[in-house]
Scaffold this active site. Sequence first.
Site, PDB file in Angstrom:
ATOM      1  N   ARG A  18       0.832  -1.200   0.000  1.00  0.00           N
ATOM      2  CA  ARG A  18       0.000   0.000   0.000  1.00  0.00           C
ATOM      3  C   ARG A  18       0.869   1.253   0.000  1.00  0.00           C
ATOM      4  O   ARG A  18       2.055   1.210   0.284  1.00  0.00           O
ATOM      5  CB  ARG A  18      -0.899   0.040   1.244  1.00  0.00           C
ATOM      6  N   ASP A  39       5.668  -7.656   2.775  1.00  0.00           N
ATOM      7  CA  ASP A  39       4.497  -7.102   3.458  1.00  0.00           C
ATOM      8  C   ASP A  39       3.789  -8.230   4.201  1.00  0.00           C
ATOM      9  O   ASP A  39       3.850  -9.393   3.788  1.00  0.00           O
ATOM     10  CB  ASP A  39       3.541  -6.471   2.451  1.00  0.00           C
ATOM     11  N   ASP A  62       7.233  -9.971   8.139  1.00  0.00           N
ATOM     12  CA  ASP A  62       6.945  -9.276   9.393  1.00  0.00           C
ATOM     13  C   ASP A  62       8.238  -8.585   9.801  1.00  0.00           C
ATOM     14  O   ASP A  62       9.166  -9.235  10.279  1.00  0.00           O
ATOM     15  CB  ASP A  62       6.493 -10.281  10.467  1.00  0.00           C
ATOM     16  N   VAL A  63       8.311  -7.278   9.588  1.00  0.00           N
ATOM     17  CA  VAL A  63       9.577  -6.565   9.801  1.00  0.00           C
ATOM     18  C   VAL A  63      10.027  -6.584  11.251  1.00  0.00           C
ATOM     19  O   VAL A  63      11.204  -6.347  11.545  1.00  0.00           O
ATOM     20  CB  VAL A  63       9.490  -5.103   9.304  1.00  0.00           C
ATOM     21  N   ASN A  88      10.497   0.961   4.481  1.00  0.00           N
ATOM     22  CA  ASN A  88       9.334   1.838   4.388  1.00  0.00           C
ATOM     23  C   ASN A  88       8.225   1.491   5.376  1.00  0.00           C
ATOM     24  O   ASN A  88       7.461   2.364   5.774  1.00  0.00           O
ATOM     25  CB  ASN A  88       8.786   1.779   2.953  1.00  0.00           C
ATOM     26  N   TYR A 153       4.742   7.898  18.170  1.00  0.00           N
ATOM     27  CA  TYR A 153       5.082   7.917  16.748  1.00  0.00           C
ATOM     28  C   TYR A 153       6.251   8.875  16.493  1.00  0.00           C
ATOM     29  O   TYR A 153       7.217   8.535  15.799  1.00  0.00           O
ATOM     30  CB  TYR A 153       3.870   8.320  15.925  1.00  0.00           C
ATOM     31  N   LYS A 157      10.081   7.955  15.108  1.00  0.00           N
ATOM     32  CA  LYS A 157      10.695   8.539  13.916  1.00  0.00           C
ATOM     33  C   LYS A 157      11.974   9.305  14.268  1.00  0.00           C
ATOM     34  O   LYS A 157      12.924   9.339  13.470  1.00  0.00           O
ATOM     35  CB  LYS A 157       9.694   9.438  13.189  1.00  0.00           C
ATOM     36  N   VAL A 186       1.393  12.702   3.828  1.00  0.00           N
ATOM     37  CA  VAL A 186       1.270  12.035   2.534  1.00  0.00           C
ATOM     38  C   VAL A 186      -0.151  11.492   2.411  1.00  0.00           C
ATOM     39  O   VAL A 186      -0.704  10.953   3.372  1.00  0.00           O
ATOM     40  CB  VAL A 186       2.290  10.885   2.399  1.00  0.00           C
ATOM     41  N   THR A 188      -2.114   8.981   2.068  1.00  0.00           N
ATOM     42  CA  THR A 188      -2.275   7.536   2.155  1.00  0.00           C
ATOM     43  C   THR A 188      -3.280   7.248   3.260  1.00  0.00           C
ATOM     44  O   THR A 188      -3.703   8.148   3.997  1.00  0.00           O
ATOM     45  CB  THR A 188      -0.949   6.831   2.483  1.00  0.00           C
TER      46      THR A 188
END
Length: 280
Positions: A18, A39, A62-63, A88, A153, A157, A186, A188
């Site tokens: 996505r 993903d 699964d990161v 990403n 969050y 970052k 963005v 999304t």
Amino acid sequence: MTARAISGMAVIVTGGARGIGRATATRLARLGASVAIGDLDVTLAATVAAPFGDRVTAARLDVTDPASWQEFLTEVDRLGPWDALVNNAGIMPLGSLLKEPDQLTRTIFEVNVFGVINGTKAVAPGMVDRGRGHILNVASAVGRLAVANAATYSASKFAVVGFSEAMRSELAPLGVDVTLILPTVVKTELSAGVPAARGVKAVTPDDVAQVIEGALRKPQAEVWVPKWVQGPTKFTQALPRRVGEVLDRLSDAGKVLSQADPAAREAYEQRARRGSDPSP
């Protein structure tokens, strides 16, 4: 420095089903790169890969899990060795920290921070062995400028920013570039219901993908999306705090996440809080 050709590159894109990841994988594939899309939603990721035949593939990733990284790399090995890794995958649940469940706090860090660290640990050694490679970490403008209603969050970052800068110093002598990508809002699902800051137009996933393409062609340490935001932001941060706070109030930048529409974000928030789809 001569621009690098995208055609012929082998690139991993995480969270590629996505948003930014999908746009990036699609853009690079159209330019002739071989792309491995990782993903949790492998079915949706496969629809991104399908138009490009054997040159693009999708596999479950699964990161947050180092073992999943190894399984992913084994499954997509035929497209390697890897010239670039685009870290990403990320999630952005919003709300007051004081009301945030402990498990959600951990999940944000597991996806946004450990996902990047795990990916780097999994892919960078091969790059170092070959003496070349490029890691691009998609962070956020709030990794430089924290905002209310997204404390965890923002912290995650900020961690990606620090990690990227440290790894740039560590890997540069070994031939591996590290680029930090810092988008503003963005368009999304991740940013559903979030207004753009006053004077800053929301960018599209392909705007970010285009910047990633440019960074792959000519590696840079840090790129903002849109690029013009970097100068004013860093100028404001250099000012005395009281002056910066006045300018922040005038721009409304520090309040954009607090002004998010809960109804518009409901579907994304439910999915992100389950940790079921870390794809911005």
